[in-house]
Design a protein around this motif. Structure first.
Motif, mmCIF file in Angstrom:
data_model
loop_
_atom_site.group_PDB
_atom_site.id
_atom_site.type_symbol
_atom_site.label_atom_id
_atom_site.label_comp_id
_atom_site.label_asym_id
_atom_site.label_seq_id
_atom_site.Cartn_x
_atom_site.Cartn_y
_atom_site.Cartn_z
ATOM 1 N N ALA A 1 13.693 40.943 3.337
ATOM 2 C CA ALA A 1 14.413 42.173 3.691
ATOM 3 C C ALA A 1 13.663 43.415 3.224
ATOM 4 O O ALA A 1 13.532 44.392 3.966
ATOM 5 C CB ALA A 1 15.817 42.140 3.091
ATOM 6 N N HIS A 2 13.137 43.386 1.997
ATOM 7 C CA HIS A 2 12.423 44.549 1.464
ATOM 8 C C HIS A 2 11.101 44.785 2.190
ATOM 9 O O HIS A 2 10.762 45.931 2.511
ATOM 10 C CB HIS A 2 12.187 44.395 -0.040
ATOM 11 N N VAL A 3 10.357 43.729 2.441
ATOM 12 C CA VAL A 3 9.077 43.875 3.143
ATOM 13 C C VAL A 3 9.322 44.356 4.579
ATOM 14 O O VAL A 3 8.637 45.264 5.064
ATOM 15 C CB VAL A 3 8.271 42.551 3.117
ATOM 16 N N THR A 4 10.304 43.780 5.245
ATOM 17 C CA THR A 4 10.640 44.207 6.614
ATOM 18 C C THR A 4 11.003 45.679 6.640
ATOM 19 O O THR A 4 10.515 46.431 7.484
ATOM 20 C CB THR A 4 11.802 43.357 7.177
ATOM 21 N N ARG A 5 11.855 46.116 5.716
ATOM 22 C CA ARG A 5 12.270 47.518 5.674
ATOM 23 C C ARG A 5 11.074 48.435 5.426
ATOM 24 O O ARG A 5 10.955 49.503 6.029
ATOM 25 C CB ARG A 5 13.342 47.734 4.607
ATOM 26 N N VAL B 1 9.883 43.409 14.829
ATOM 27 C CA VAL B 1 10.817 42.667 15.676
ATOM 28 C C VAL B 1 11.349 41.497 14.853
ATOM 29 O O VAL B 1 10.619 40.542 14.585
ATOM 30 C CB VAL B 1 10.120 42.144 16.958
ATOM 31 N N GLY B 2 12.595 41.611 14.423
ATOM 32 C CA GLY B 2 13.161 40.570 13.571
ATOM 33 C C GLY B 2 12.371 40.480 12.278
ATOM 34 O O GLY B 2 12.235 41.458 11.549
ATOM 35 N N ASP B 3 11.817 39.296 12.009
ATOM 36 C CA ASP B 3 11.012 39.125 10.799
ATOM 37 C C ASP B 3 9.517 39.049 11.116
ATOM 38 O O ASP B 3 8.752 38.405 10.409
ATOM 39 C CB ASP B 3 11.476 37.922 9.982
ATOM 40 N N TYR B 4 9.118 39.736 12.185
ATOM 41 C CA TYR B 4 7.711 39.860 12.565
ATOM 42 C C TYR B 4 7.320 41.328 12.576
ATOM 43 O O TYR B 4 8.098 42.185 12.993
ATOM 44 C CB TYR B 4 7.462 39.299 13.976
#
Length: 105
Positions: A22-26, A55-58
């Motif tokens: 979640a943190h890396v994606t944000r 896109v999602g977790d990419y």
């Protein structure tokens, strides 16, 4: 009998991998169009380029440079879990250098 927390859980029982993801994606979402340096444990190992979208977790990166010259200029879809280390270039912080040494002098 006391249950030992799983190695994937924090002190309060949170899933550490979900928190990291979640943190890396944000971080990538908040820095679209910025340059990033990404190190991965799998091929092609190193990508420097612009963050196109998340896109999602990419994270989608338009590569300027990779450690494989033939892949320079390609677009990569990188799963957040495959990112070992990353640096996003932000105003007032160190610039990602031109590792190919092709900068105009």
């Amino acid at each position: 009998m006391d249950k030992k927390p799983s190695s994937k859980q924090g002190n309060r029982g949170e899933d550490i991998n979900a928190i990291r993801q979640a943190h890396v994606t944000r971080e990538f979402e908040e820095n679209l169009s910025r340059r990033a340096l990404i190190l991965m444990d799998s091929y092609p190992f190193l990508i420097i380029g612009k963050i196109v979208e998340v896109v999602g977790d990419y994270v989608v990166i338009k590569a300027e440079v990779t450690n494989i010259t033939e892949l320079d200029g390609e677009t990569f879809n990188i799963h957040i879990d495959n990112i070992e280390v990353f640096y996003i270039q932000k105003p007032g912080q160190p610039v990602i250098p031109d590792i190919r040494g092709e900068e105009d002098d």
